[in-house]
Design an enzyme around this catalytic site. Structure first.
Site, PDB file in Angstrom:
ATOM      1  N   SER A 141       0.818  -1.216   0.000  1.00 37.42           N
ATOM      2  CA  SER A 141       0.000   0.000   0.000  1.00 37.42           C
ATOM      3  C   SER A 141       0.851   1.265   0.000  1.00 37.42           C
ATOM      4  O   SER A 141       1.919   1.314   0.620  1.00 37.42           O
ATOM      5  CB  SER A 141      -0.880  -0.009   1.252  1.00 37.42           C
ATOM      6  OG  SER A 141      -1.420   1.255   1.477  1.00 37.42           O
TER       7      SER A 141
ATOM      8  N   GLU B 156       0.213   3.621   1.729  1.00 38.36           N
ATOM      9  CA  GLU B 156       0.300   4.038   3.135  1.00 38.36           C
ATOM     10  C   GLU B 156       1.689   3.749   3.700  1.00 38.36           C
ATOM     11  O   GLU B 156       2.109   4.386   4.663  1.00 38.36           O
ATOM     12  CB  GLU B 156      -0.752   3.303   3.971  1.00 38.36           C
ATOM     13  CG  GLU B 156      -2.151   3.845   3.808  1.00 38.36           C
ATOM     14  CD  GLU B 156      -2.301   5.268   4.348  1.00 38.36           C
ATOM     15  OE1 GLU B 156      -2.039   5.485   5.536  1.00 38.36           O
ATOM     16  OE2 GLU B 156      -2.670   6.164   3.573  1.00 38.36           O
TER      17      GLU B 156
ATOM     18  N   TYR C  36      -1.724   0.068  10.610  1.00 44.84           N
ATOM     19  CA  TYR C  36      -1.976  -0.596   9.321  1.00 44.84           C
ATOM     20  C   TYR C  36      -0.740  -0.503   8.423  1.00 44.84           C
ATOM     21  O   TYR C  36      -0.282  -1.502   7.851  1.00 44.84           O
ATOM     22  CB  TYR C  36      -3.186   0.057   8.638  1.00 44.84           C
ATOM     23  CG  TYR C  36      -3.345  -0.329   7.176  1.00 44.84           C
ATOM     24  CD1 TYR C  36      -3.898  -1.550   6.809  1.00 44.84           C
ATOM     25  CD2 TYR C  36      -2.924   0.526   6.154  1.00 44.84           C
ATOM     26  CE1 TYR C  36      -4.027  -1.911   5.477  1.00 44.84           C
ATOM     27  CE2 TYR C  36      -3.060   0.179   4.815  1.00 44.84           C
ATOM     28  CZ  TYR C  36      -3.609  -1.042   4.480  1.00 44.84           C
ATOM     29  OH  TYR C  36      -3.736  -1.397   3.159  1.00 44.84           O
TER      30      TYR C  36
HETATM   31  P1  NAP Z   1     -11.381  -4.661   1.447  1.00 44.13           P
HETATM   32  O1  NAP Z   1     -12.506  -4.324   0.543  1.00 44.13           O
HETATM   33  O2  NAP Z   1     -11.364  -4.130   2.846  1.00 44.13           O
HETATM   34  O3  NAP Z   1     -11.313  -6.260   1.506  1.00 44.13           O
HETATM   35  C1  NAP Z   1     -10.526  -6.921   2.458  1.00 44.13           C
HETATM   36  C2  NAP Z   1     -10.721  -8.413   2.306  1.00 44.13           C
HETATM   37  O4  NAP Z   1      -9.934  -9.077   3.301  1.00 44.13           O
HETATM   38  C3  NAP Z   1     -12.174  -8.882   2.513  1.00 44.13           C
HETATM   39  O5  NAP Z   1     -12.447  -9.926   1.627  1.00 44.13           O
HETATM   40  C4  NAP Z   1     -12.151  -9.404   3.939  1.00 44.13           C
HETATM   41  O6  NAP Z   1     -13.129 -10.380   4.218  1.00 44.13           O
HETATM   42  C5  NAP Z   1     -10.764 -10.044   3.952  1.00 44.13           C
HETATM   43  N1  NAP Z   1     -10.271 -10.283   5.310  1.00 44.13           N
HETATM   44  C6  NAP Z   1     -10.187  -9.403   6.331  1.00 44.13           C
HETATM   45  N2  NAP Z   1      -9.719 -10.022   7.428  1.00 44.13           N
HETATM   46  C7  NAP Z   1      -9.522 -11.319   7.084  1.00 44.13           C
HETATM   47  C8  NAP Z   1      -9.068 -12.455   7.790  1.00 44.13           C
HETATM   48  N3  NAP Z   1      -8.736 -12.393   9.080  1.00 44.13           N
HETATM   49  N4  NAP Z   1      -8.971 -13.627   7.121  1.00 44.13           N
HETATM   50  C9  NAP Z   1      -9.343 -13.719   5.821  1.00 44.13           C
HETATM   51  N5  NAP Z   1      -9.797 -12.667   5.103  1.00 44.13           N
HETATM   52  C10 NAP Z   1      -9.881 -11.493   5.742  1.00 44.13           C
HETATM   53  O7  NAP Z   1      -9.978  -4.266   0.803  1.00 44.13           O
HETATM   54  P2  NAP Z   1      -9.649  -3.857  -0.736  1.00 44.13           P
HETATM   55  O8  NAP Z   1      -9.877  -2.409  -0.903  1.00 44.13           O
HETATM   56  O9  NAP Z   1     -10.270  -4.836  -1.655  1.00 44.13           O
HETATM   57  O10 NAP Z   1      -8.070  -4.054  -0.742  1.00 44.13           O
HETATM   58  C11 NAP Z   1      -7.479  -5.312  -1.055  1.00 44.13           C
HETATM   59  C12 NAP Z   1      -6.078  -5.368  -0.453  1.00 44.13           C
HETATM   60  O11 NAP Z   1      -5.290  -4.315  -0.991  1.00 44.13           O
HETATM   61  C13 NAP Z   1      -6.017  -5.192   1.052  1.00 44.13           C
HETATM   62  O12 NAP Z   1      -4.946  -5.955   1.526  1.00 44.13           O
HETATM   63  C14 NAP Z   1      -5.716  -3.729   1.241  1.00 44.13           C
HETATM   64  O13 NAP Z   1      -5.091  -3.503   2.481  1.00 44.13           O
HETATM   65  C15 NAP Z   1      -4.804  -3.485   0.061  1.00 44.13           C
HETATM   66  N6  NAP Z   1      -4.792  -2.145  -0.508  1.00 44.13           N
HETATM   67  C16 NAP Z   1      -5.957  -1.524  -0.836  1.00 44.13           C
HETATM   68  C17 NAP Z   1      -5.918  -0.286  -1.447  1.00 44.13           C
HETATM   69  C18 NAP Z   1      -7.181   0.425  -1.869  1.00 44.13           C
HETATM   70  O14 NAP Z   1      -7.110   1.633  -2.138  1.00 44.13           O
HETATM   71  N7  NAP Z   1      -8.306  -0.259  -1.989  1.00 44.13           N
HETATM   72  C19 NAP Z   1      -4.679   0.313  -1.735  1.00 44.13           C
HETATM   73  C20 NAP Z   1      -3.515  -0.365  -1.389  1.00 44.13           C
HETATM   74  C21 NAP Z   1      -3.574  -1.601  -0.793  1.00 44.13           C
HETATM   75  P3  NAP Z   1     -14.573 -10.007   4.807  1.00 44.13           P
HETATM   76  O15 NAP Z   1     -15.429  -9.662   3.594  1.00 44.13           O
HETATM   77  O16 NAP Z   1     -14.982 -11.254   5.485  1.00 44.13           O
HETATM   78  O17 NAP Z   1     -14.406  -8.829   5.722  1.00 44.13           O
HETATM   79  O1  F7E Z   2      -9.060   8.033   3.893  1.00 43.64           O
HETATM   80  C1  F7E Z   2      -9.534  11.462   5.103  1.00 43.64           C
HETATM   81  C2  F7E Z   2      -8.602  10.559   5.892  1.00 43.64           C
HETATM   82  O2  F7E Z   2     -10.064   5.936   4.771  1.00 43.64           O
HETATM   83  C3  F7E Z   2      -8.546   8.911   2.916  1.00 43.64           C
HETATM   84  C4  F7E Z   2      -7.281   2.025   2.354  1.00 43.64           C
HETATM   85  O3  F7E Z   2      -7.801   1.342   1.236  1.00 43.64           O
HETATM   86  O4  F7E Z   2      -6.083   3.539   0.932  1.00 43.64           O
HETATM   87  C5  F7E Z   2      -7.031   3.483   1.976  1.00 43.64           C
HETATM   88  O5  F7E Z   2      -6.571   4.172   3.112  1.00 43.64           O
HETATM   89  C6  F7E Z   2      -8.310  10.275   3.522  1.00 43.64           C
HETATM   90  C7  F7E Z   2      -7.548  10.257   4.845  1.00 43.64           C
HETATM   91  O6  F7E Z   2      -8.371   5.854   2.877  1.00 43.64           O
HETATM   92  C8  F7E Z   2     -12.863  11.065   6.461  1.00 43.64           C
HETATM   93  O7  F7E Z   2      -8.116  11.223   7.055  1.00 43.64           O
HETATM   94  C9  F7E Z   2     -11.564  12.707   5.919  1.00 43.64           C
HETATM   95  O8  F7E Z   2      -6.579  11.268   4.844  1.00 43.64           O
HETATM   96  O9  F7E Z   2     -10.614   6.679   2.421  1.00 43.64           O
HETATM   97  P1  F7E Z   2      -9.636   6.571   3.505  1.00 43.64           P
HETATM   98  P2  F7E Z   2      -6.844   5.731   3.333  1.00 43.64           P
HETATM   99  O10 F7E Z   2      -6.648   6.006   4.764  1.00 43.64           O
HETATM  100  O11 F7E Z   2      -6.054   6.540   2.364  1.00 43.64           O
HETATM  101  C10 F7E Z   2      -4.793   2.973   1.250  1.00 43.64           C
HETATM  102  C11 F7E Z   2      -3.931   3.078   0.022  1.00 43.64           C
HETATM  103  C12 F7E Z   2      -4.896   1.606   1.823  1.00 43.64           C
HETATM  104  O12 F7E Z   2      -3.997   0.800   1.653  1.00 43.64           O
HETATM  105  C13 F7E Z   2      -5.987   1.353   2.793  1.00 43.64           C
HETATM  106  O13 F7E Z   2      -6.237  -0.045   2.909  1.00 43.64           O
HETATM  107  O14 F7E Z   2      -9.590  10.852   3.818  1.00 43.64           O
HETATM  108  N1  F7E Z   2     -10.887  11.546   5.640  1.00 43.64           N
HETATM  109  N2  F7E Z   2     -12.750  12.432   6.428  1.00 43.64           N
HETATM  110  C14 F7E Z   2     -11.680  10.520   5.961  1.00 43.64           C
HETATM  111  N3  F7E Z   2     -11.497   9.193   5.850  1.00 43.64           N
HETATM  112  C15 F7E Z   2     -12.509   8.371   6.229  1.00 43.64           C
HETATM  113  N4  F7E Z   2     -12.378   7.039   6.104  1.00 43.64           N
HETATM  114  N5  F7E Z   2     -13.677   8.871   6.743  1.00 43.64           N
HETATM  115  C16 F7E Z   2     -13.912  10.210   6.879  1.00 43.64           C
HETATM  116  O15 F7E Z   2     -14.964  10.638   7.336  1.00 43.64           O
END
Ligand code: NAP
Ligand code: F7E
Length: 329
Positions: free
Chosen positions: A133, A135, A156
């Site tokens: 990520s 992050e 995280y």
């Molecule tokens: P998501 O929608 O939150 O999906 C997370 C998945 O992980 C769900 O299928 C969840 O299952 C499963 N999971 C959580 N805890 C688990 C456990 N203990 N054992 C088995 N499965 C478990 O995440 P996403 O946005 O698709 O992201 C996919 C991956 O990319 C994640 O690793 C995330 O951290 C990473 N990532 C995401 C982003 C982004 O912007 N979306 C960017 C960079 C990296 P349940 O449905 O049962 O909860």
């Molecule tokens: O926050 C601000 C918050 O929770 C984005 C995950 O998929 O992307 C995701 O992490 C920004 C932050 O995503 C609210 O403070 C303001 O600056 O949508 P987010 P994230 O933290 O960037 C990365 C790449 C991952 O890997 C993670 O798994 O938005 N923000 N107001 C808020 N955020 C949330 N959630 N809710 C608010 O009300």
């Protein structure tokens, strides 16, 4: 026919990746965990399709349970493993740091070990994708590339960094084909409802439909490099088709503030966001990541990947999907 195993198959990315791999002729296996309510909305259209009965198969398992991961590895014997499972919410990771570390960091190690043991027993090569990520870059100055030093700012992000280095170590120590994707934020109508983009577009849909008045948000100044999830799963697949395993930043190369996202989403339904958005400190974080902006040069030049959906198209796609949900609901 290639066989893939996806952890996190019920998540946003798991659902798009399943569709992509099935469209390429793969047999797709996914790990799901038991919940008291059904949690398969994003993949029901695949799991319930009789035509996919033999090509889309779900197995119970959990990243906290190494024996289940080993069992699924032995049962499926995949060519490719995509490790997408995570407690993926940054804000929640401050409330549940140990659990986040167990699932995200140690869970990845458990899976890597299950794959290593499987290869040792059967001699088969397995290609492994690790969902890293942006992050992990955290406080590092933008733009961030593969050469940028990591500076994680949440439990995280620290856990993802540990998972990243476990993955690198398995590549270097055991010669495994392991690729790390350093993916910047990617969104879609299937995005979890508590991430900021989806929270905004869900509220815009409901406000436009007269079902809600206010939307409480935290820091509007944070900037993110937002792309479309459907584009990003293609980059994951490309990483596992390369000649050599490597690590890649996947991003659009453009960043926007949360405020810009809000403005564009409300503009789409011709509403003034200032009349609806309030500030709530509960949505801020103990340590914030101010500005993520990826440099996707490597993934473009080495893997031929480029995003197809622009920022305005992404906002429009999400608002329209949530308007439809609000009208129906
Ligand atoms: P998501 O929608 O939150 O999906 C997370 C998945 O992980 C769900 O299928 C969840 O299952 C499963 N999971 C959580 N805890 C688990 C456990 N203990 N054992 C088995 N499965 C478990 O995440 P996403 O946005 O698709 O992201 C996919 C991956 O990319 C994640 O690793 C995330 O951290 C990473 N990532 C995401 C982003 C982004 O912007 N979306 C960017 C960079 C990296 P349940 O449905 O049962 O909860
Ligand atoms: O926050 C601000 C918050 O929770 C984005 C995950 O998929 O992307 C995701 O992490 C920004 C932050 O995503 C609210 O403070 C303001 O600056 O949508 P987010 P994230 O933290 O960037 C990365 C790449 C991952 O890997 C993670 O798994 O938005 N923000 N107001 C808020 N955020 C949330 N959630 N809710 C608010 O009300």
């Amino acid at each position: 026919m290639k066989r893939a195993l996806i952890t996190g198959v019920t998540g946003q990315d798991g659902s798009y990746l399943s569709e992509l791999l099935l469209s390429k002729g793969y047999e797709v296996h996914g790990i799901v965990r038991r919940a008291s309510t059904f949690n398969r909305d994003r993949i029901d259209h695949l799991a319930l399709d009789p035509a996919l009965h033999d090509r889309f198969v779900l197995h119970y398992g959990d990243m906290a349970d190494g024996s289940s991961l080993r069992r699924v590895m032995e049962t499926v014997a995949p060519d490719e493993v995509y490790n997408l499972a995570a407690q993926s919410h940054v804000r929640v990771s401050f409330d549940q740091p140990e659990y986040t570390a167990d699932i995200v960091a140690t869970g990845t190690l458990r899976l890597l070990e299950a794959v290593r043991e499987h290869i040792q027993r059967g001699g088969r090569q397995v290609r492994f994708y690790q969902a890293g990520s942006s992050e992990m870059f955290g406080a590092a100055n933008p733009p961030q590339s593969e050469a940028t030093l990591f500076h994680p700012r949440s439990p995280y992000a620290v856990s993802k960094l540990a998972a990243h280095w476990h993955a690198v170590n398995h590549r270097e120590a055991y010669g495994m084909f392991v690729a790390n994707g350093l993916l910047f934020n990617h969104e879609s109508p299937r995005r979890g409802e508590s991430f900021v983009t989806r929270k905004i577009t869900l509220a815009v849909g409901r406000i436009a439909a007269g079902k809600q008045q206010q939307l409480a948000l935290g820091n509007l100044d944070a900037r993110r490099d937002w792309g479309f999830a459907g584009d990003y799963v293609d980059a994951m697949w490309r990483m596992l088709q390369a000649d050599q395993p490597d690590d890649y930043v996947v991003a659009t190369g453009e960043s926007h503030s949360v405020r810009e996202f809000v403005e564009l989403a409300f503009d789409h339904v011709k509403l003034d966001w200032r009349k609806h958005v309030t500030f709530d400190e509960r949505y801020t974080r103990p340590s914030e990541v101010d500005h993520l902006l990826g440099d996707p040069t490597k993934v473009r030049t080495k893997l031929g990947w480029a995003p197809k959906v622009s920022f305005p198209q992404l906002v429009q796609m999400m608002v329209e999907a949530d308007l439809e949900i609000a009208r129906r609901g």
